[in-house]
Scaffold this active site. Sequence first.
Site, PDB file in Angstrom:
ATOM      1  N   ARG A   1      -5.407   1.948  -6.072  1.00 48.57           N
ATOM      2  CA  ARG A   1      -5.427   0.270  -5.963  1.00 48.57           C
ATOM      3  C   ARG A   1      -4.397  -0.021  -4.897  1.00 48.57           C
ATOM      4  O   ARG A   1      -3.091  -0.442  -5.649  1.00 48.57           O
ATOM      5  CB  ARG A   1      -5.273  -0.281  -7.215  1.00 48.57           C
ATOM      6  CG  ARG A   1      -5.782  -1.779  -7.185  1.00 48.57           C
ATOM      7  CD  ARG A   1      -5.423  -2.335  -8.549  1.00 48.57           C
ATOM      8  NE  ARG A   1      -3.989  -2.792  -8.684  1.00 48.57           N
ATOM      9  CZ  ARG A   1      -3.286  -2.812  -9.808  1.00 48.57           C
ATOM     10  NH1 ARG A   1      -3.893  -2.672 -10.851  1.00 48.57           N
ATOM     11  NH2 ARG A   1      -2.058  -3.196  -9.823  1.00 48.57           N
TER      12      ARG A   1
ATOM     13  N   TYR B   1       5.590  -3.390 -11.653  1.00 47.36           N
ATOM     14  CA  TYR B   1       5.505  -2.273 -12.555  1.00 47.36           C
ATOM     15  C   TYR B   1       5.394  -0.856 -11.853  1.00 47.36           C
ATOM     16  O   TYR B   1       5.162   0.145 -12.424  1.00 47.36           O
ATOM     17  CB  TYR B   1       4.410  -2.279 -13.572  1.00 47.36           C
ATOM     18  CG  TYR B   1       3.218  -2.875 -12.833  1.00 47.36           C
ATOM     19  CD1 TYR B   1       2.332  -1.946 -12.340  1.00 47.36           C
ATOM     20  CD2 TYR B   1       2.792  -4.397 -12.988  1.00 47.36           C
ATOM     21  CE1 TYR B   1       1.164  -2.321 -11.720  1.00 47.36           C
ATOM     22  CE2 TYR B   1       1.646  -4.586 -12.499  1.00 47.36           C
ATOM     23  CZ  TYR B   1       0.688  -3.571 -11.720  1.00 47.36           C
ATOM     24  OH  TYR B   1      -0.393  -4.212 -11.204  1.00 47.36           O
TER      25      TYR B   1
ATOM     26  N   HIS C   1      -4.177  -6.005  -9.071  1.00 48.80           N
ATOM     27  CA  HIS C   1      -5.325  -5.997  -9.927  1.00 48.80           C
ATOM     28  C   HIS C   1      -6.106  -7.088  -9.697  1.00 48.80           C
ATOM     29  O   HIS C   1      -7.229  -7.058  -9.728  1.00 48.80           O
ATOM     30  CB  HIS C   1      -4.937  -5.829 -11.597  1.00 48.80           C
ATOM     31  CG  HIS C   1      -5.739  -6.180 -12.394  1.00 48.80           C
ATOM     32  ND1 HIS C   1      -6.765  -4.826 -12.588  1.00 48.80           N
ATOM     33  CD2 HIS C   1      -6.188  -7.037 -13.385  1.00 48.80           C
ATOM     34  CE1 HIS C   1      -7.731  -5.249 -13.621  1.00 48.80           C
ATOM     35  NE2 HIS C   1      -7.489  -6.486 -14.022  1.00 48.80           N
TER      36      HIS C   1
END
Length: 390
Positions: free
Chosen positions: A279, A292, A283
Amino acid sequence: MSDPVSFGPDLAEVFGPSQSDGGPDLVQLLTPEGERVHHPEFDHDFSAEELRGLYRDMVLTRRIDVEATALQRHGELGIWAQLLGQEAAQIGAGRALRPQDYVFPTYREHGVAYCRGVDPLRLLGLFRGVDQGGWDPNENNFGLYTIVIGAQTLHATGYAMGMQRDGVVGTGDPERDSAVIAHFGDGASSQGDVNEAFIFAASYNAPVVFFCQNNQWAISEPIERQTRIPLYQRALGFGFPGIRVDGNDVLATYAVTKAALQRAREGNGPSFVEAYTYRMGAHTTTDDPTRYRLNDELEHWKLKDPIERLKVYLRRNGLVDEEFFAQLDAEAKELGHHLREGCKALPDPKPLDQFGYVFTEMTEELAAQRDGFAAYLESFELGHSEGAHA
């Protein structure tokens, strides 16, 4: 007491250097450098027209994603689920389908929707908040987006079992035999619904392909915190085969998904396809992945871009010219204009419309609720009218 460290595989064995590019079991037909390779079990002779078509599909799908992201940033959408970097996984799977097959998506399968003929403008209505999904699932054999994580795998399994009872599986007629594909992500694989779907599909030999886009991040949780073994190996515990494919390789994804769907259509039961991808975006547009994950990881995967690797292969083999790219660029711009102008013109929903989406036939209780709400709305209009004449 046994040493807990020695119980099961060491994480370094599963997610260490040997797994950094998908591991030795990864099915790949086109390398990140754009070199064509062959696989003994999964291969396909692609024509020049097919290759150009797959490239066009990925480019236009990325344009849909870019435009929708921009619309959200400008306040035209409440949220958007990005697919940047996952174009090959979706287009490969989408183009492997036959018209009679049925798709159960999550909320990120914009490329699969495009392959099924759904106007991408229809996708925006859900994220703008003006409808619950503006397309007819039966018109395109493409279900409405599922927000509840993993729930669509149960729906897919049930639908596949219905196909068995309708006699459209294993007949030997390619125009009749059908299969179902259920899309979900690596994070959803930890949901109880998904595992229950696996059990029912295996028990009833349902003609369903479980297609997992392992983009390695379940929002902010990395894959190594989600599983002790590669995801595709989980399938064996439920009694059906699993396979890992390079999800950034549209050729391999197409070949593997095509074989899995055909296996299901012939009545040989379920299978699990893990499309190993990444990805590259967030998100959703409410997420900040810089909090993160490391930028080095993103830069590493940019070198595996699914669109660029096919572009290199097309150029290297003289299968495209500059006119092709110019026409595609013009088509992408036209698509962008369609989405921008169409999104702003989407009509706001009428308050009473929601009652028409609950049941096929209106119940007395629901009708009473509708009439009560209508009277409530009219009271505001009446008060406004009396105030104007005072």
